[in-house]
Write a protein that holds these residues in place. Structure first.
Motif, PDB file in Angstrom:
ATOM      1  N   ILE A   7     -15.160   1.960 -27.031  1.00 46.45           N
ATOM      2  CA  ILE A   7     -16.254   2.450 -27.895  1.00 46.45           C
ATOM      3  C   ILE A   7     -17.600   2.049 -27.294  1.00 46.45           C
ATOM      4  O   ILE A   7     -18.511   2.873 -27.200  1.00 46.45           O
ATOM      5  N   PHE A   8     -17.722   0.779 -26.883  1.00 42.68           N
ATOM      6  CA  PHE A   8     -18.977   0.334 -26.272  1.00 42.68           C
ATOM      7  C   PHE A   8     -19.246   1.060 -24.952  1.00 42.68           C
ATOM      8  O   PHE A   8     -20.388   1.428 -24.662  1.00 42.68           O
ATOM      9  N   LEU A   9     -18.203   1.288 -24.175  1.00 42.98           N
ATOM     10  CA  LEU A   9     -18.372   2.034 -22.918  1.00 42.98           C
ATOM     11  C   LEU A   9     -18.817   3.464 -23.200  1.00 42.98           C
ATOM     12  O   LEU A   9     -19.717   3.983 -22.539  1.00 42.98           O
ATOM     13  N   GLY A  10     -18.228   4.089 -24.199  1.00 47.57           N
ATOM     14  CA  GLY A  10     -18.631   5.449 -24.580  1.00 47.57           C
ATOM     15  C   GLY A  10     -20.063   5.505 -25.052  1.00 47.57           C
ATOM     16  O   GLY A  10     -20.832   6.402 -24.679  1.00 47.57           O
ATOM     17  N   LEU A  13     -22.338   5.017 -22.003  1.00 54.04           N
ATOM     18  CA  LEU A  13     -22.406   6.238 -21.188  1.00 54.04           C
ATOM     19  C   LEU A  13     -23.203   7.324 -21.897  1.00 54.04           C
ATOM     20  O   LEU A  13     -23.969   8.051 -21.259  1.00 54.04           O
ATOM     21  N   TRP A  14     -23.073   7.458 -23.210  1.00 50.57           N
ATOM     22  CA  TRP A  14     -23.823   8.462 -23.963  1.00 50.57           C
ATOM     23  C   TRP A  14     -25.325   8.161 -23.900  1.00 50.57           C
ATOM     24  O   TRP A  14     -26.141   9.059 -23.682  1.00 50.57           O
ATOM     25  N   ILE A  15     -25.707   6.888 -24.060  1.00 50.38           N
ATOM     26  CA  ILE A  15     -27.124   6.499 -23.986  1.00 50.38           C
ATOM     27  C   ILE A  15     -27.659   6.736 -22.582  1.00 50.38           C
ATOM     28  O   ILE A  15     -28.761   7.270 -22.402  1.00 50.38           O
ATOM     29  N   PHE A  16     -26.892   6.345 -21.574  1.00 51.82           N
ATOM     30  CA  PHE A  16     -27.330   6.554 -20.192  1.00 51.82           C
ATOM     31  C   PHE A  16     -27.495   8.038 -19.891  1.00 51.82           C
ATOM     32  O   PHE A  16     -28.477   8.447 -19.279  1.00 51.82           O
ATOM     33  N   VAL A  21     -30.912  12.689 -18.855  1.00 51.63           N
ATOM     34  CA  VAL A  21     -31.195  14.110 -19.082  1.00 51.63           C
ATOM     35  C   VAL A  21     -32.555  14.330 -19.738  1.00 51.63           C
ATOM     36  O   VAL A  21     -33.265  15.277 -19.398  1.00 51.63           O
ATOM     37  N   LYS A  22     -32.945  13.476 -20.655  1.00 50.43           N
ATOM     38  CA  LYS A  22     -34.174  13.701 -21.420  1.00 50.43           C
ATOM     39  C   LYS A  22     -35.412  13.024 -20.842  1.00 50.43           C
ATOM     40  O   LYS A  22     -36.525  13.396 -21.188  1.00 50.43           O
ATOM     41  N   VAL A  23     -35.236  12.015 -19.970  1.00 55.13           N
ATOM     42  CA  VAL A  23     -36.396  11.288 -19.456  1.00 55.13           C
ATOM     43  C   VAL A  23     -36.469  11.344 -17.933  1.00 55.13           C
ATOM     44  O   VAL A  23     -37.448  11.830 -17.369  1.00 55.13           O
ATOM     45  N   ILE A  24     -35.472  10.840 -17.267  1.00 62.12           N
ATOM     46  CA  ILE A  24     -35.542  10.662 -15.820  1.00 62.12           C
ATOM     47  C   ILE A  24     -35.595  11.996 -15.097  1.00 62.12           C
ATOM     48  O   ILE A  24     -36.456  12.215 -14.231  1.00 62.12           O
ATOM     49  N   TRP A  25     -34.709  12.932 -15.410  1.00 62.71           N
ATOM     50  CA  TRP A  25     -34.665  14.222 -14.718  1.00 62.71           C
ATOM     51  C   TRP A  25     -35.943  15.035 -14.938  1.00 62.71           C
ATOM     52  O   TRP A  25     -36.513  15.562 -13.974  1.00 62.71           O
ATOM     53  N   PRO A  26     -36.459  15.187 -16.171  1.00 63.22           N
ATOM     54  CA  PRO A  26     -37.724  15.932 -16.340  1.00 63.22           C
ATOM     55  C   PRO A  26     -38.905  15.296 -15.612  1.00 63.22           C
ATOM     56  O   PRO A  26     -39.751  16.009 -15.065  1.00 63.22           O
TER      57      PRO A  26
END
Length: 74
Positions: A7-10, A13-16, A21-26
């Motif tokens: 659960i913590f790994l999921g 990974l979801w936060i990363f 997608v929303k910060v680093i790539w743009p």
């Protein structure tokens, strides 16, 4: 690995993924686009400066009429 570990790994990974997608790539795409636009502007400015300099050299000024010295009469 236990269920809580998965659960913590999921969640991690979801936060990363969302951060990427929303910060680093743009930010990366925007900065690369801006660099490209500034590079194009600099190339256009250099081309314009070279064409202006060549026009000034190639077109000598023509004499129009004769020079007449002027004296003021009192």
């Amino acid at each position: 690995m236990s269920a809580i570990g998965f659960i913590f790994l999921g969640i991690f990974l979801w936060i990363f993924y969302n951060l990427f997608v929303k910060v680093i790539w743009p930010v990366y795409k925007t900065t690369s686009r801006l660099k490209k636009q500034f590079r194009n502007m600099a190339e256009q400015r250099e081309t314009q400066n070279h064409s202006t300099a060549s026009q000034n050299i190639e077109t000598p000024k023509e004499k129009v009429g004769e020079y007449i010295e002027f004296e003021e009469v009192k």
